[in-house]
Design a protein around this motif. Structure first.
Motif, PDB file in Angstrom:
ATOM      1  N   ASP A  42     -99.097-101.503 -44.015  1.00  0.00           N
ATOM      2  CA  ASP A  42     -98.756-102.656 -44.863  1.00  0.00           C
ATOM      3  C   ASP A  42     -99.358-102.440 -46.242  1.00  0.00           C
ATOM      4  OD1 ASP A  42     -98.209-105.031 -46.117  1.00  0.00           O
ATOM      5  OD2 ASP A  42     -99.039-106.298 -44.537  1.00  0.00           O
ATOM      6  N   THR A  58     -98.732-103.993 -48.910  1.00  0.00           N
ATOM      7  CA  THR A  58     -98.702-105.201 -49.741  1.00  0.00           C
ATOM      8  C   THR A  58    -100.008-105.982 -49.644  1.00  0.00           C
ATOM      9  OG1 THR A  58     -97.788-106.624 -47.995  1.00  0.00           O
ATOM     10  CG2 THR A  58     -96.209-105.428 -49.400  1.00  0.00           C
ATOM     11  N   LYS A  59    -100.928-105.504 -48.837  1.00  0.00           N
ATOM     12  CA  LYS A  59    -102.206-106.186 -48.642  1.00  0.00           C
ATOM     13  C   LYS A  59    -103.355-105.222 -48.895  1.00  0.00           C
ATOM     14  CE  LYS A  59    -100.590-109.607 -45.373  1.00  0.00           C
ATOM     15  NZ  LYS A  59    -100.399-110.598 -46.368  1.00  0.00           N
ATOM     16  N   ARG A  80    -110.184-108.241 -48.644  1.00  0.00           N
ATOM     17  CA  ARG A  80    -109.446-107.759 -47.469  1.00  0.00           C
ATOM     18  C   ARG A  80    -108.299-108.698 -47.115  1.00  0.00           C
ATOM     19  NH1 ARG A  80    -114.111-106.527 -43.076  1.00  0.00           N
ATOM     20  NH2 ARG A  80    -115.380-105.165 -44.382  1.00  0.00           N
ATOM     21  N   GLY A  81    -107.123-108.132 -46.978  1.00  0.00           N
ATOM     22  CA  GLY A  81    -105.950-108.909 -46.589  1.00  0.00           C
ATOM     23  C   GLY A  81    -105.261-109.629 -47.730  1.00  0.00           C
ATOM     24  N   ALA A  82    -105.819-109.567 -48.931  1.00  0.00           N
ATOM     25  CA  ALA A  82    -105.216-110.255 -50.079  1.00  0.00           C
ATOM     26  C   ALA A  82    -103.981-109.493 -50.566  1.00  0.00           C
ATOM     27  CB  ALA A  82    -106.224-110.383 -51.217  1.00  0.00           C
ATOM     28  N   SER A  83    -103.072-110.231 -51.179  1.00  0.00           N
ATOM     29  CA  SER A  83    -101.877-109.664 -51.796  1.00  0.00           C
ATOM     30  C   SER A  83    -101.922-109.949 -53.294  1.00  0.00           C
ATOM     31  CB  SER A  83    -100.621-110.309 -51.205  1.00  0.00           C
ATOM     32  OG  SER A  83    -100.524-110.034 -49.834  1.00  0.00           O
ATOM     33  N   ASP A 124    -102.991-113.400 -55.117  1.00  0.00           N
ATOM     34  CA  ASP A 124    -103.989-114.165 -54.375  1.00  0.00           C
ATOM     35  C   ASP A 124    -105.280-114.279 -55.182  1.00  0.00           C
ATOM     36  OD1 ASP A 124    -102.227-114.379 -52.299  1.00  0.00           O
ATOM     37  OD2 ASP A 124    -103.312-113.028 -50.944  1.00  0.00           O
ATOM     38  N   ARG A 156    -109.367-114.958 -54.688  1.00  0.00           N
ATOM     39  CA  ARG A 156    -110.425-114.927 -53.687  1.00  0.00           C
ATOM     40  C   ARG A 156    -111.762-115.246 -54.343  1.00  0.00           C
ATOM     41  NH1 ARG A 156    -108.797-112.484 -48.763  1.00  0.00           N
ATOM     42  NH2 ARG A 156    -106.619-113.060 -48.600  1.00  0.00           N
TER      43      ARG A 156
END
Length: 91
Positions: A14, A16-17, A62-65, A68, A70
């Motif tokens: 993935d 995109t993350k 971690r896991g951000a697109s 986003d 944070r």
């Protein structure tokens, strides 16, 4: 060491993350941009923008697109970062 595994950033499923091996450009509240690469904790070089997977900024991202925001707690206080761009090495 039995649980250790090699991760090739170019093969991240993935893209995109923010995951291990990502190169991310972030902007703080004052629109200051930084480009960081998320790498193994034993390979870090903050001056060159290479931060460890378990660093506070990497954990927050971690896991951000892209797009986003944070919040990161650093020794100097809390800061918000927006993910401006994200890429991985070519396979």
């Amino acid at each position: 060491m039995k649980a250790a595994r090699v991760i090739d950033p170019a093969q991240q499923p993935d893209r995109t993350k923010v995951l291990f091996g990502a190169t991310v450009t972030i902007a703080d509240e004052d629109d200051n941009h930084r480009t960081l690469t998320i790498i193994g904790d034993d390979e870090t070089d903050a001056g060159a923008g290479r931060i460890g997977w378990n660093s506070p900024i990497a954990r927050a991202l971690r896991g951000a697109s892209v797009g986003d925001v944070r919040r990161v707690t650093l020794p100097g206080g809390e800061t918000e970062y927006e993910v401006m761009s994200l890429c991985y090495p070519d396979p």
